[in-house]
Design an enzyme around this catalytic site. Structure first.
Site, PDB file in Angstrom:
ATOM      1  N   GLU A  43       0.859  -1.192   0.000  1.00 15.20           N
ATOM      2  CA  GLU A  43       0.000   0.000   0.000  1.00 15.20           C
ATOM      3  C   GLU A  43       0.894   1.240   0.000  1.00 15.20           C
ATOM      4  O   GLU A  43       1.835   1.332   0.780  1.00 15.20           O
ATOM      5  CB  GLU A  43      -0.917  -0.030   1.245  1.00 15.20           C
ATOM      6  CG  GLU A  43      -1.606   1.275   1.586  1.00 15.20           C
ATOM      7  CD  GLU A  43      -2.489   1.847   0.462  1.00 15.20           C
ATOM      8  OE1 GLU A  43      -3.233   1.093  -0.166  1.00 15.20           O
ATOM      9  OE2 GLU A  43      -2.386   3.073   0.219  1.00 15.20           O
ATOM     10  N   GLN A  44       0.534   2.191  -0.881  1.00 15.46           N
ATOM     11  CA  GLN A  44       1.376   3.388  -0.979  1.00 15.46           C
ATOM     12  C   GLN A  44       1.276   4.301   0.252  1.00 15.46           C
ATOM     13  O   GLN A  44       2.237   4.981   0.600  1.00 15.46           O
ATOM     14  CB  GLN A  44       1.012   4.165  -2.236  1.00 15.46           C
ATOM     15  CG  GLN A  44      -0.399   4.723  -2.242  1.00 15.46           C
ATOM     16  CD  GLN A  44      -0.782   5.356  -3.581  1.00 15.46           C
ATOM     17  OE1 GLN A  44       0.023   5.416  -4.484  1.00 15.46           O
ATOM     18  NE2 GLN A  44      -2.008   5.819  -3.691  1.00 15.46           N
ATOM     19  N   ARG A 118     -16.549   4.390   6.187  1.00 15.61           N
ATOM     20  CA  ARG A 118     -15.607   3.549   5.435  1.00 15.61           C
ATOM     21  C   ARG A 118     -14.472   3.014   6.323  1.00 15.61           C
ATOM     22  O   ARG A 118     -14.026   1.868   6.170  1.00 15.61           O
ATOM     23  CB  ARG A 118     -15.041   4.448   4.329  1.00 15.61           C
ATOM     24  CG  ARG A 118     -14.047   3.871   3.430  1.00 15.61           C
ATOM     25  CD  ARG A 118     -13.423   5.034   2.644  1.00 15.61           C
ATOM     26  NE  ARG A 118     -12.373   4.556   1.800  1.00 15.61           N
ATOM     27  CZ  ARG A 118     -12.568   4.074   0.591  1.00 15.61           C
ATOM     28  NH1 ARG A 118     -13.759   4.041   0.089  1.00 15.61           N
ATOM     29  NH2 ARG A 118     -11.561   3.638  -0.111  1.00 15.61           N
ATOM     30  N   TYR A 224     -27.675   9.255   5.215  1.00 18.81           N
ATOM     31  CA  TYR A 224     -27.993   8.183   6.168  1.00 18.81           C
ATOM     32  C   TYR A 224     -27.086   8.350   7.384  1.00 18.81           C
ATOM     33  O   TYR A 224     -26.016   8.963   7.297  1.00 18.81           O
ATOM     34  CB  TYR A 224     -27.821   6.787   5.541  1.00 18.81           C
ATOM     35  CG  TYR A 224     -26.574   6.595   4.710  1.00 18.81           C
ATOM     36  CD1 TYR A 224     -25.319   6.381   5.287  1.00 18.81           C
ATOM     37  CD2 TYR A 224     -26.646   6.626   3.318  1.00 18.81           C
ATOM     38  CE1 TYR A 224     -24.189   6.206   4.501  1.00 18.81           C
ATOM     39  CE2 TYR A 224     -25.515   6.453   2.529  1.00 18.81           C
ATOM     40  CZ  TYR A 224     -24.288   6.240   3.131  1.00 18.81           C
ATOM     41  OH  TYR A 224     -23.166   6.070   2.356  1.00 18.81           O
ATOM     42  N   ASP A 302     -12.210  -1.517  -7.830  1.00 23.43           N
ATOM     43  CA  ASP A 302     -12.265  -0.373  -8.745  1.00 23.43           C
ATOM     44  C   ASP A 302     -11.208  -0.446  -9.846  1.00 23.43           C
ATOM     45  O   ASP A 302     -11.384   0.148 -10.910  1.00 23.43           O
ATOM     46  CB  ASP A 302     -12.063   0.940  -7.968  1.00 23.43           C
ATOM     47  CG  ASP A 302     -13.348   1.423  -7.319  1.00 23.43           C
ATOM     48  OD1 ASP A 302     -14.339   0.663  -7.340  1.00 23.43           O
ATOM     49  OD2 ASP A 302     -13.368   2.552  -6.790  1.00 23.43           O
TER      50      ASP A 302
HETATM   51  P1  FAD Z   1      -9.645   1.947  -3.450  1.00 22.84           P
HETATM   52  O1  FAD Z   1     -10.532   2.132  -2.281  1.00 22.84           O
HETATM   53  O2  FAD Z   1      -9.428   3.102  -4.362  1.00 22.84           O
HETATM   54  O3  FAD Z   1      -8.264   1.441  -2.880  1.00 22.84           O
HETATM   55  C1  FAD Z   1      -7.094   1.381  -3.691  1.00 22.84           C
HETATM   56  C2  FAD Z   1      -5.896   1.348  -2.774  1.00 22.84           C
HETATM   57  O4  FAD Z   1      -4.737   1.162  -3.567  1.00 22.84           O
HETATM   58  C3  FAD Z   1      -5.699   2.658  -2.011  1.00 22.84           C
HETATM   59  O5  FAD Z   1      -5.457   2.382  -0.657  1.00 22.84           O
HETATM   60  C4  FAD Z   1      -4.515   3.300  -2.700  1.00 22.84           C
HETATM   61  O6  FAD Z   1      -3.740   4.115  -1.836  1.00 22.84           O
HETATM   62  C5  FAD Z   1      -3.745   2.076  -3.166  1.00 22.84           C
HETATM   63  N1  FAD Z   1      -2.905   2.350  -4.328  1.00 22.84           N
HETATM   64  C6  FAD Z   1      -3.269   2.973  -5.480  1.00 22.84           C
HETATM   65  N2  FAD Z   1      -2.255   3.056  -6.335  1.00 22.84           N
HETATM   66  C7  FAD Z   1      -1.199   2.478  -5.722  1.00 22.84           C
HETATM   67  C8  FAD Z   1       0.154   2.265  -6.101  1.00 22.84           C
HETATM   68  N3  FAD Z   1       0.620   2.670  -7.292  1.00 22.84           N
HETATM   69  N4  FAD Z   1       0.995   1.622  -5.248  1.00 22.84           N
HETATM   70  C9  FAD Z   1       0.532   1.204  -4.027  1.00 22.84           C
HETATM   71  N5  FAD Z   1      -0.753   1.395  -3.608  1.00 22.84           N
HETATM   72  C10 FAD Z   1      -1.612   2.022  -4.449  1.00 22.84           C
HETATM   73  N6  FAD Z   1     -19.362   1.417  -2.423  1.00 22.84           N
HETATM   74  C11 FAD Z   1     -20.285   0.674  -1.756  1.00 22.84           C
HETATM   75  O7  FAD Z   1     -20.190  -0.579  -1.741  1.00 22.84           O
HETATM   76  N7  FAD Z   1     -21.320   1.265  -1.080  1.00 22.84           N
HETATM   77  C12 FAD Z   1     -21.490   2.630  -1.092  1.00 22.84           C
HETATM   78  O8  FAD Z   1     -22.452   3.130  -0.495  1.00 22.84           O
HETATM   79  C13 FAD Z   1     -20.542   3.448  -1.810  1.00 22.84           C
HETATM   80  N8  FAD Z   1     -20.650   4.806  -1.835  1.00 22.84           N
HETATM   81  C14 FAD Z   1     -19.709   5.556  -2.504  1.00 22.84           C
HETATM   82  C15 FAD Z   1     -19.843   6.958  -2.541  1.00 22.84           C
HETATM   83  C16 FAD Z   1     -18.905   7.725  -3.238  1.00 22.84           C
HETATM   84  C17 FAD Z   1     -19.095   9.225  -3.321  1.00 22.84           C
HETATM   85  C18 FAD Z   1     -17.804   7.106  -3.873  1.00 22.84           C
HETATM   86  C19 FAD Z   1     -16.763   7.941  -4.605  1.00 22.84           C
HETATM   87  C20 FAD Z   1     -17.664   5.716  -3.835  1.00 22.84           C
HETATM   88  C21 FAD Z   1     -18.625   4.930  -3.171  1.00 22.84           C
HETATM   89  N9  FAD Z   1     -18.534   3.526  -3.133  1.00 22.84           N
HETATM   90  C22 FAD Z   1     -19.463   2.775  -2.470  1.00 22.84           C
HETATM   91  C23 FAD Z   1     -17.470   2.846  -3.879  1.00 22.84           C
HETATM   92  C24 FAD Z   1     -16.325   2.391  -3.025  1.00 22.84           C
HETATM   93  O9  FAD Z   1     -15.809   3.401  -2.207  1.00 22.84           O
HETATM   94  C25 FAD Z   1     -15.224   1.855  -3.950  1.00 22.84           C
HETATM   95  O10 FAD Z   1     -15.773   1.040  -4.952  1.00 22.84           O
HETATM   96  C26 FAD Z   1     -14.233   1.033  -3.151  1.00 22.84           C
HETATM   97  O11 FAD Z   1     -13.603   1.833  -2.196  1.00 22.84           O
HETATM   98  C27 FAD Z   1     -13.196   0.403  -4.074  1.00 22.84           C
HETATM   99  O12 FAD Z   1     -12.226  -0.205  -3.322  1.00 22.84           O
HETATM  100  P2  FAD Z   1     -10.828  -0.615  -3.954  1.00 22.84           P
HETATM  101  O13 FAD Z   1     -10.081  -1.282  -2.863  1.00 22.84           O
HETATM  102  O14 FAD Z   1     -11.066  -1.339  -5.226  1.00 22.84           O
HETATM  103  O15 FAD Z   1     -10.163   0.750  -4.379  1.00 22.84           O
END
Ligand code: FAD
Length: 414
Positions: A43-44, A118, A224, A302
């Site tokens: 993790e960065q 979160r 909420y 994502d």
């Molecule tokens: P991220 O949370 O983006 O995590 C990626 C991680 O990788 C981060 O910690 C980052 O620092 C790390 N990283 C990135 N690049 C590098 C690199 N080069 N080297 C090392 N580390 C790196 N989802 C729901 O299920 N319910 C909801 O109600 C909901 N509401 C939302 C509301 C909003 C406004 C938004 C914007 C999103 C919402 N989401 C919701 C979506 C949810 O937040 C994301 O889909 C989820 O956080 C994705 O998780 P992830 O781990 O795939 O990506």
């Protein structure tokens, strides 16, 4: 298939690198640990989980978190919803549709729906991952695939070789660039105003255990309670104009926020006034991928399928991915390329559907008043919304693997 935890056992199976310590990366690590596999999470950020706002945690995610064994950690602060998807009309607050969740959600899906900060969701995953698996402050700058290994390169000039690389590094994924198009995500033309309002400053209607959505022309607003009911999460979507910043720390003014919702129900504008200094976040967009596993490298969350947050499923889909991926690797530990392809094939149709539906909600939620809006409102009022969402909430990612997985066909190779 042995799904019982193998805690404390000698590392076995492929050497797995998970890039990203967000919800998806930590969920992947937690499910790999539970399956008796071994991984390292890069993790960065120098610490996990410091930022964020509220999230809906739907039954498909809750049942998986329960199986990881730390649901009680989430439930210490998560608020169980009594009403979900309560759609209201923008200028009158008229209720157009609502899911009555109490009792019925467990009856239909075996789990409730929660709303949480979160950070609280992340913490329930962090405790399910061995501390020694975590490497913080490691920013990856590239991934290269060789015939026998894949190699991660970091900005501190170090490298890490793995049999499997899982890119859980979010919408700007570096790993995605190694296996799919390397184009940056597009700006969607929409932004989100976000605030966490202390419960004592919020009007009573916003403190109810309900996920409320006010929909109107070009805008919608969701609120909420979170954090044991001590705060109300407020997120509102509006045209972004030329605003393109995408950061948890970028601020807006309360006047900008109020201007966007001028003329809306005064109860709502009272809630906005209580918001203090709101954050502002430009929403990004990417078309669904047609494949996301290539050789020893795959994507998750994502990084694989970023989506507008209008179905509240981004985090839940990442957790579903994690459970499926861990099972595929468990079933095929000696042939990770097969396992990653099977994972993609088991997940991609569903996540593409959620991406597309989330995308379509942008237009549906934001219709101007008129015949199309009246048709939408009439459609919202029909049927039981909780049953309409059965395909999402009733999905058990682990049962899906058992039913659908056929580890026979090898992956396509170049
Ligand atoms: P991220 O949370 O983006 O995590 C990626 C991680 O990788 C981060 O910690 C980052 O620092 C790390 N990283 C990135 N690049 C590098 C690199 N080069 N080297 C090392 N580390 C790196 N989802 C729901 O299920 N319910 C909801 O109600 C909901 N509401 C939302 C509301 C909003 C406004 C938004 C914007 C999103 C919402 N989401 C919701 C979506 C949810 O937040 C994301 O889909 C989820 O956080 C994705 O998780 P992830 O781990 O795939 O990506």
């Amino acid at each position: 298939m042995n799904l019982s935890p193998q805690h404390g056992s000698t590392p076995s199976g492929p050497r797995i690198a998970v890039l990203g310590g967000g919800i998806g990366g930590l969920a992947a690590a937690a499910f790999l640990y539970r399956a008796g596999l071994h991984a390292t999470v890069f993790e960065q950020a120098p610490a996990l989980g410091a930022v964020g706002a509220g999230l809906v945690v739907s039954p498909n995610a809750v049942r998986l978190i329960r199986r990881l064994g730390h649901l009680e950690s989430l439930l210490e602060k998560a608020v169980p919803l009594e009403v979900g998807w309560e759609f209201r009309r923008w200028e009158s607050g008229e209720v157009l549709s609502a899911e009555q969740l109490t009792g019925r959600c467990e009856e239909l899906y075996g789990e409730r729906t929660y709303v949480a900060h979160r950070v609280d969701l992340l913490e329930s995953l962090i405790v399910a991952v061995p501390e020694e698996w975590l490497r913080l402050g490691k920013r990856c700058i590239g991934v290269t695939q060789y015939s026998e290994v894949a190699e991660l390169k970091f900005d501190d000039d170090t490298t890490f070789s793995a049999d499997v690389v899982i890119g859980a590094d979010g919408v700007h994924s570096v790993v995605r660039g190694a296996i799919a198009e390397a184009e940056p995500a597009q700006y969607s033309g929409m932004c989100a105003y976000r605030a966490i309002v202390p419960a004592e400053a919020a009007p009573e209607f916003a403190r109810r255990p309900a996920q409320t959505l006010w929909i109107g022309p070009d805008h919608h607003l969701v609120h909420y309670p979170i954090s044991s009911g001590t705060a109300v999460n407020l997120v509102a979507f509006a045209p972004a104009g030329d605003f393109t910043e995408e950061s948890w720390s970028t601020k807006a003014t309360i006047e900008e926020f109020l201007d966007e919702f001028a003329g809306w129900d005064p109860r709502l504008t009272d809630l906005i006034r209580a918001a203090g200094i709101p954050g502002r976040w430009a929403l990004l967009d990417r078309a669904p991928l047609t494949q996301w596993s290539h050789g020893r490298i795959t994507l998750l969350g994502d990084a694989a399928h970023p989506m507008f947050p209008f179905f509240a499923q981004g985090a839940a889909q990442a957790i579903d991915d994690a459970a499926v991926l861990a099972q595929c690797l468990t079933l095929d530990p000696d042939n990770p390329e097969n396992a990653l392809k099977a994972y993609e094939q088991l997940r991609i149709e569903r996540t593409t559907k959620v991406q597309q539906l989330s995308h379509a909600r942008k237009d549906i939620n934001h219709l101007p008043d008129g015949p199309a809006q009246q048709e939408r409102d009439a459609a919202l009022a029909q049927g039981d919304p909780l049953v309409k969402n059965a395909w999402l909430y009733g999905y058990d990612a682990e049962s899906w693997v058992k039913e659908e997985h056929a580890p026979t066909a090898g992956p396509e190779r170049d």
